[in-house]
Design an enzyme around this catalytic site. Structure first.
Site, PDB file in Angstrom:
ATOM      1  CE  LYS A 145      35.808  36.210  34.263  1.00 60.73           C
ATOM      2  NZ  LYS A 145      36.592  35.129  33.699  1.00 60.73           N
ATOM      3  CD  GLN A 187      39.215  32.680  34.381  1.00 60.21           C
ATOM      4  OE1 GLN A 187      38.092  33.173  34.419  1.00 60.21           O
ATOM      5  NE2 GLN A 187      40.303  33.406  34.147  1.00 60.21           N
ATOM      6  CG  ASP A 216      35.595  34.953  27.099  1.00 62.43           C
ATOM      7  OD1 ASP A 216      35.440  36.048  27.682  1.00 62.43           O
ATOM      8  OD2 ASP A 216      35.953  33.920  27.684  1.00 62.43           O
TER       9      ASP A 216
END
Ligand code: NAD
Length: 284
Positions: free
Chosen positions: A52, A96, A119
């Site tokens: 990322k 995460q 997200d």
């Protein structure tokens, strides 16, 4: 023989557009930035976050990694999220997974500002999607990428019979909402669904996100159907395969995503693009 849906090529296109949008923002003094909270030493998570960071850097997006030891408390992580919510230089926040067992991820995600929830897991955004709320809001990146690639390949959705295997909040559930909102008829399947094969054989579009290597074969799908394979499974020999048996399914399907090179690259590209979306919306 099926058309191969090239997720890698489409992700490249998305990235080019993201880069242009980042450059445009930078000319106006705005640098999109995401903050990633990483807890513990899970090797796969470390690889994902590194990817990322690398992708973000290549596109000119800032990526701040906040690492915490495995014994971090819920309160400490909540306080960090509250701090990031207030930080005006941070546009997107993500936690995460996996997290240690003593951390309640849903509670944590509920603290992320819905406007920075890259997200799309905050219940406010989940509710917006569920209700087909007008206006813009973030959506879970893998399902959003799937919808985008279906549109990119001009797959008709209104009136289509879609079978989704796998009902996670990461993939199956948000995808169901996205497709219903586009007038598809969606059947959600899980471990206890009877006659799964009969359902698959009637579907115009099959999406498999179960985590079972090479599970669905060409015998179990309709001729000409569109097959989206979300699964990422590593075999003992190190090879990456999907949930669909690509070799047999491509003989029957009309179009199919490979693994690797299908849904995977789209997820990352959408996450970067959605960071820029959030930045633009915050400055509207
Ligand atoms: P999960 O474990 O949270 O959910 C799996 C779902 O599959 C569950 O709803 C379960 O009921 C269903 N399932 C499992 N076995 C089944 C069976 N025999 N019959 C019917 N349903 C069954 O998993 P997840 O996070 O949604 O991920 C699923 C897969 O997709 C994994 O391989 C994961 O690595 C992959 N994934 C890929 C991407 C990507 O970007 N390509 C993103 C997310 C997840």
């Amino acid at each position: 023989m099926a058309t191969i849906i090239d997720g890698r090529a489409y992700a490249k296109e998305i990235n080019q557009q993201t880069k242009q949008r980042v450059d445009w923002l930078k000319q106006r003094g705005i640098v999109p930035k995401m903050a990633v909270i990483l807890v513990g030493d899970d090797p796969a998570s470390k690889i994902y976050t590194r990817t990322k960071q690398k992708k973000a850097k290549a596109l000119g997006i800032g990526c701040q990694l906040l690492r915490y030891p495995v014994e971090v408390t819920q309160e400490e992580l909540t306080a960090e999220i509250e701090r990031l919510n207030k930080d005006q230089t941070v546009n997107a926040i993500m936690v995460q997974e996996p997290l240690p067992e003593h951390i309640d991820n849903m509670a944590l995600v509920s603290h992320i500002s819905p406007e920075k929830d890259v997200d799309g897991f905050n219940p406010v955004n989940v509710g917006r999607l569920y209700n087909n709320f007008p206006g813009h809001y973030p959506v879970s990146c893998t399902p959003r990428g799937i919808l985008m690639v279906l549109d990119h390949y001009h797959v008709p959705l209104a009136g289509a019979d879609v079978v989704i295997v796998g009902r996670s909040i990461l993939v199956g559930r948000p995808l169901q909402s996205l497709l219903i909102n586009r007038d598809a008829t969606v059947t959600m399947c899980g471990r206890k669904t009877p006659n799964l094969v009969n359902r698959l054989r009637q579907a115009d579009i099959v999406v498999v996100a179960a985590g079972k290597p090479r599970w669905i074969t060409g015998n179990e799908i309709k001729k000409g159907s569109v097959v989206i394979d979300v699964g990422i499974n590593r075999l003992a020999d190190g090879k990456l395969v999907g949930d669909v048996d690509f070799a047999s399914a491509r003989q029957v399907a009309g179009a199919i995503t490979p693994v690797p090179g299908g849904v995977g690259p789209l997820t990352v590209a959408v996450m970067e693009a959605q960071t820029v979306d959030l930045t633009e919306w915050q400055h509207e």
